[in-house]
Design a protein around this motif. Structure first.
Motif, PDB file in Angstrom:
ATOM      1  N   TRP A 177     -13.460 -21.975  22.269  1.00 56.06           N
ATOM      2  CA  TRP A 177     -13.892 -20.838  21.447  1.00 56.06           C
ATOM      3  C   TRP A 177     -12.798 -20.450  20.463  1.00 56.06           C
ATOM      4  N   TYR A 178     -13.184 -20.163  19.216  1.00 54.38           N
ATOM      5  CA  TYR A 178     -12.241 -19.792  18.165  1.00 54.38           C
ATOM      6  C   TYR A 178     -12.702 -18.483  17.525  1.00 54.38           C
ATOM      7  N   LEU A 179     -11.760 -17.550  17.401  1.00 54.71           N
ATOM      8  CA  LEU A 179     -12.013 -16.312  16.673  1.00 54.71           C
ATOM      9  C   LEU A 179     -11.717 -16.575  15.196  1.00 54.71           C
ATOM     10  N   THR A 180     -12.701 -16.330  14.323  1.00 60.86           N
ATOM     11  CA  THR A 180     -12.532 -16.587  12.895  1.00 60.86           C
ATOM     12  C   THR A 180     -12.841 -15.311  12.115  1.00 60.86           C
ATOM     13  N   ALA A 181     -12.267 -15.170  10.931  1.00 58.51           N
ATOM     14  CA  ALA A 181     -12.418 -13.909  10.198  1.00 58.51           C
ATOM     15  C   ALA A 181     -12.333 -14.111   8.697  1.00 58.51           C
ATOM     16  N   THR A 182     -12.868 -13.133   7.966  1.00 54.80           N
ATOM     17  CA  THR A 182     -12.822 -13.124   6.513  1.00 54.80           C
ATOM     18  C   THR A 182     -12.455 -11.726   6.032  1.00 54.80           C
ATOM     19  N   ILE A 183     -11.904 -11.642   4.829  1.00 57.18           N
ATOM     20  CA  ILE A 183     -11.560 -10.362   4.200  1.00 57.18           C
ATOM     21  C   ILE A 183     -12.600 -10.048   3.140  1.00 57.18           C
ATOM     22  N   LEU A 184     -13.149  -8.839   3.166  1.00 58.78           N
ATOM     23  CA  LEU A 184     -14.109  -8.414   2.162  1.00 58.78           C
ATOM     24  C   LEU A 184     -13.393  -8.104   0.843  1.00 58.78           C
ATOM     25  N   THR A 185     -14.064  -8.396  -0.272  1.00 61.78           N
ATOM     26  CA  THR A 185     -13.517  -8.063  -1.582  1.00 61.78           C
ATOM     27  C   THR A 185     -14.546  -7.268  -2.376  1.00 61.78           C
TER      28      THR A 185
ATOM     29  N   GLY B  84       0.797  -1.217   0.000  1.00 63.22           N
ATOM     30  CA  GLY B  84       0.000   0.000   0.000  1.00 63.22           C
ATOM     31  C   GLY B  84       0.826   1.261   0.000  1.00 63.22           C
ATOM     32  N   PRO B  85       0.159   2.395  -0.020  1.00 61.58           N
ATOM     33  CA  PRO B  85       0.862   3.680   0.026  1.00 61.58           C
ATOM     34  C   PRO B  85       1.560   3.922   1.361  1.00 61.58           C
ATOM     35  N   SER B  86       1.112   3.197   2.418  1.00 61.21           N
ATOM     36  CA  SER B  86       1.768   3.229   3.717  1.00 61.21           C
ATOM     37  C   SER B  86       2.193   1.817   4.068  1.00 61.21           C
ATOM     38  N   THR B  87       3.088   1.661   5.033  1.00 56.14           N
ATOM     39  CA  THR B  87       3.606   0.332   5.350  1.00 56.14           C
ATOM     40  C   THR B  87       2.545  -0.598   5.918  1.00 56.14           C
ATOM     41  N   ILE B  88       1.508  -0.033   6.546  1.00 52.37           N
ATOM     42  CA  ILE B  88       0.375  -0.827   7.019  1.00 52.37           C
ATOM     43  C   ILE B  88      -0.786  -0.613   6.060  1.00 52.37           C
ATOM     44  N   LEU B  89      -1.319  -1.714   5.527  1.00 51.36           N
ATOM     45  CA  LEU B  89      -2.430  -1.656   4.585  1.00 51.36           C
ATOM     46  C   LEU B  89      -3.651  -2.302   5.245  1.00 51.36           C
ATOM     47  N   PRO B  90      -4.551  -1.509   5.823  1.00 48.64           N
ATOM     48  CA  PRO B  90      -5.720  -2.091   6.515  1.00 48.64           C
ATOM     49  C   PRO B  90      -6.756  -2.590   5.513  1.00 48.64           C
ATOM     50  N   MET B  91      -7.277  -3.787   5.751  1.00 53.16           N
ATOM     51  CA  MET B  91      -8.335  -4.358   4.930  1.00 53.16           C
ATOM     52  C   MET B  91      -9.586  -4.532   5.782  1.00 53.16           C
ATOM     53  N   ALA B  92     -10.746  -4.258   5.190  1.00 50.76           N
ATOM     54  CA  ALA B  92     -12.007  -4.439   5.891  1.00 50.76           C
ATOM     55  C   ALA B  92     -12.345  -5.920   5.985  1.00 50.76           C
ATOM     56  N   GLY B  93     -12.787  -6.338   7.156  1.00 51.60           N
ATOM     57  CA  GLY B  93     -13.133  -7.740   7.354  1.00 51.60           C
ATOM     58  C   GLY B  93     -14.315  -7.919   8.271  1.00 51.60           C
ATOM     59  N   LEU B  94     -14.701  -9.165   8.443  1.00 49.54           N
ATOM     60  CA  LEU B  94     -15.764  -9.561   9.352  1.00 49.54           C
ATOM     61  C   LEU B  94     -15.229 -10.670  10.238  1.00 49.54           C
ATOM     62  N   TYR B  95     -15.754 -10.757  11.466  1.00 45.33           N
ATOM     63  CA  TYR B  95     -15.311 -11.844  12.327  1.00 45.33           C
ATOM     64  C   TYR B  95     -16.496 -12.526  12.988  1.00 45.33           C
ATOM     65  N   SER B  96     -16.247 -13.711  13.494  1.00 44.04           N
ATOM     66  CA  SER B  96     -17.272 -14.468  14.196  1.00 44.04           C
ATOM     67  C   SER B  96     -16.593 -15.382  15.202  1.00 44.04           C
ATOM     68  N   TRP B  97     -17.206 -15.524  16.372  1.00 41.72           N
ATOM     69  CA  TRP B  97     -16.721 -16.486  17.354  1.00 41.72           C
ATOM     70  C   TRP B  97     -17.400 -17.827  17.087  1.00 41.72           C
ATOM     71  N   TRP B  98     -16.592 -18.876  16.979  1.00 41.41           N
ATOM     72  CA  TRP B  98     -17.137 -20.218  16.762  1.00 41.41           C
ATOM     73  C   TRP B  98     -16.802 -21.080  17.976  1.00 41.41           C
ATOM     74  N   HIS B  99     -17.792 -21.834  18.452  1.00 41.34           N
ATOM     75  CA  HIS B  99     -17.597 -22.694  19.609  1.00 41.34           C
ATOM     76  C   HIS B  99     -17.645 -24.149  19.209  1.00 41.34           C
ATOM     77  N   ASP B 100     -16.644 -24.900  19.615  1.00 43.68           N
ATOM     78  CA  ASP B 100     -16.592 -26.330  19.360  1.00 43.68           C
ATOM     79  C   ASP B 100     -17.697 -27.003  20.167  1.00 43.68           C
ATOM     80  N   PRO B 101     -18.669 -27.631  19.508  1.00 44.46           N
ATOM     81  CA  PRO B 101     -19.775 -28.234  20.259  1.00 44.46           C
ATOM     82  C   PRO B 101     -19.353 -29.355  21.192  1.00 44.46           C
ATOM     83  N   ALA B 102     -18.159 -29.910  20.988  1.00 47.09           N
ATOM     84  CA  ALA B 102     -17.682 -30.980  21.858  1.00 47.09           C
ATOM     85  C   ALA B 102     -16.975 -30.457  23.104  1.00 47.09           C
ATOM     86  N   ALA B 103     -16.760 -29.139  23.162  1.00 52.62           N
ATOM     87  CA  ALA B 103     -16.025 -28.545  24.284  1.00 52.62           C
ATOM     88  C   ALA B 103     -16.985 -27.958  25.316  1.00 52.62           C
ATOM     89  N   PRO B 104     -16.527 -27.811  26.567  1.00 53.16           N
ATOM     90  CA  PRO B 104     -17.345 -27.138  27.585  1.00 53.16           C
ATOM     91  C   PRO B 104     -17.628 -25.700  27.175  1.00 53.16           C
TER      92      PRO B 104
END
Length: 267
Positions: free
Chosen positions: A178-186, A153-173
Motif C-alpha cells: 500500500w502506498y499513500l499518494t498525494a497532490t497539491i491543489l492550485t 508564508g507569513p508564518s514559518t509553516i505554510l499549509p497547502m490544501a491537498g488530496l490523498y489516495s491510497w494505491w495498492h500494488d496489484p502484484a502485492a498481497p
C-alpha cells in the motif's frame, strides 16, 4: 486530458508520456517545495493544524528541494478518525492505475475542476489533506534563462490544501504493497504570486482546516471553492526573492541570489 496537464501549454504537440518524463521541469506549477521543520514547528502552534503536526513524521529529514514523485509530508484524518502526519508519494495515483505512475502529471490538481475529474473527485469527497511546507519555488523569465524564486508564508509553516489516495500494488498481497499518494491543489494566482505565475498553491486558512480534514464532511466543488477563495488573503502576506539555480539540496538553496553590480560607462 486531465486539468493538471492544461498548465503545460508551453509544450504544444508534445505527448503526455514525454511530458511525464520531464515533468520536473521548472515551468510546472509548484514543482518544488521546502520542508524544514527543525526550528519551524512553532509556526503552526497557533493553528488548528498543530493537532495533526505536533510531532515529526516518521522518517523525517529536512529538504530544500523536494520534487514530484519524491516523499512529501501530509496531514490527514483516516477513516477511523485518527489524526495522522505521514510521508506520501507526491503525485496522486488513483486506485485503478496498474503502476505507481500515471500518463500525465498528477502532483497538482486544479481547484476549479477537481470535484469533477475522475482522478481527483473521489479524494475531494472524503480523502483531503494538508501539506505543511516551509516554502516553495517558482520560476520567471524566458526558457533557458529562467530565474527561481523562493517563496515563504507569513508564518514559518505554510499549509497547502491537498488530496490523498491510497494505491495498492496489484502484484502485492492484500496486507502489503500500500502506498499513500498525494497532490497539491492550485488556483488562480493573487497577491505576491501574480508577478510569478498564473497559478498558485491553494493555501489553507486555519478557519477551514478542521472541515477540510474531517472525512465525515462530504467534499464537493463548493468546499474546494471556499478553501481556494480563502487562500487569497494569505497570498498577499507571502514573501519572495530570487535565488540561484536549484542544484542539490541544502539550506543554501534559499539564500538570495547575489545582485550583480550595474556597470555604468564613463562619460
Amino acid at each position: 486530458m486531465e486539468d493538471s496537464l492544461r498548465d503545460l501549454v508551453f509544450f504544444p504537440g508534445v505527448s503526455t508520456d514525454t511530458i511525464w518524463s520531464i515533468f520536473n521541469y521548472p515551468e510546472l506549477m509548484c514543482g518544488r517545495v521546502v520542508v524544514d521543520y527543525d526550528e519551524n514547528m512553532g509556526g503552526a502552534a497557533w493553528q488548528d493544524i498543530a493537532q495533526w503536526i505536533g510531532h515529526l513524521p516518521e522518517g523525517y529529514a529536512p529538504s530544500w528541494n523536494i520534487k514530484p514523485t519524491e516523499q512529501i509530508p501530509v496531514a490527514f484524518t483516516d477513516s477511523e478518525g485518527n489524526k495522522r502526519f505521514e510521508y506520501a508519494y507526491w503525485s496522486l495515483i488513483p486506485p485503478w492505475e496498474r503502476q505507481l505512475k500515471t500518463k500525465y502529471p498528477t502532483f497538482n490538481a486544479r481547484a476549479e475542476t477537481a470535484a469533477e475529474k475522475p482522478t481527483f473527485k473521489a479524494a475531494v469527497k472524503h480523502t483531503r489533506c494538508i501539506i505543511p511546507v516551509t516554502g516553495f519555488y517558482e520560476w520567471t523569465g524566458a526558457r533557458g534563462t529562467r530565474i527561481p524564486h523562493a517563496i515563504v508564508g507569513p508564518s514559518t509553516i505554510l499549509p497547502m490544501a491537498g488530496l490523498y489516495s491510497w494505491w495498492h500494488d496489484p502484484a502485492a498481497p492484500e496486507d502489503s504493497g500500500w502506498y499513500l499518494t498525494a497532490t497539491i491543489l492550485t488556483c488562480k494566482s493573487s497577491g505576491v504570486m501574480e508577478s510569478l505565475h498564473d497559478r498558485m498553491p491553494v493555501f489553507m486558512t486555519p478557519a477551514l482546516a478542521w472541515e477540510w480534514l474531517d472525512p465525515a464532511t462530504m467534499g464537493d466543488q463548493s468546499l474546494v471553492n471556499a478553501v481556494a477563495d480563502a487562500a487569497v488573503p494569505i497570498s498577499k502576506g507571502l514573501r519572495q526573492w530570487p535565488v540561484l539555480p536549484l542544484r542539490g539540496d541544502g539550506p543554501e538553496l534559499m539564500q538570495p541570489a547575489p545582485v550583480l553590480p550595474i556597470e555604468v560607462e564613463s562619460p
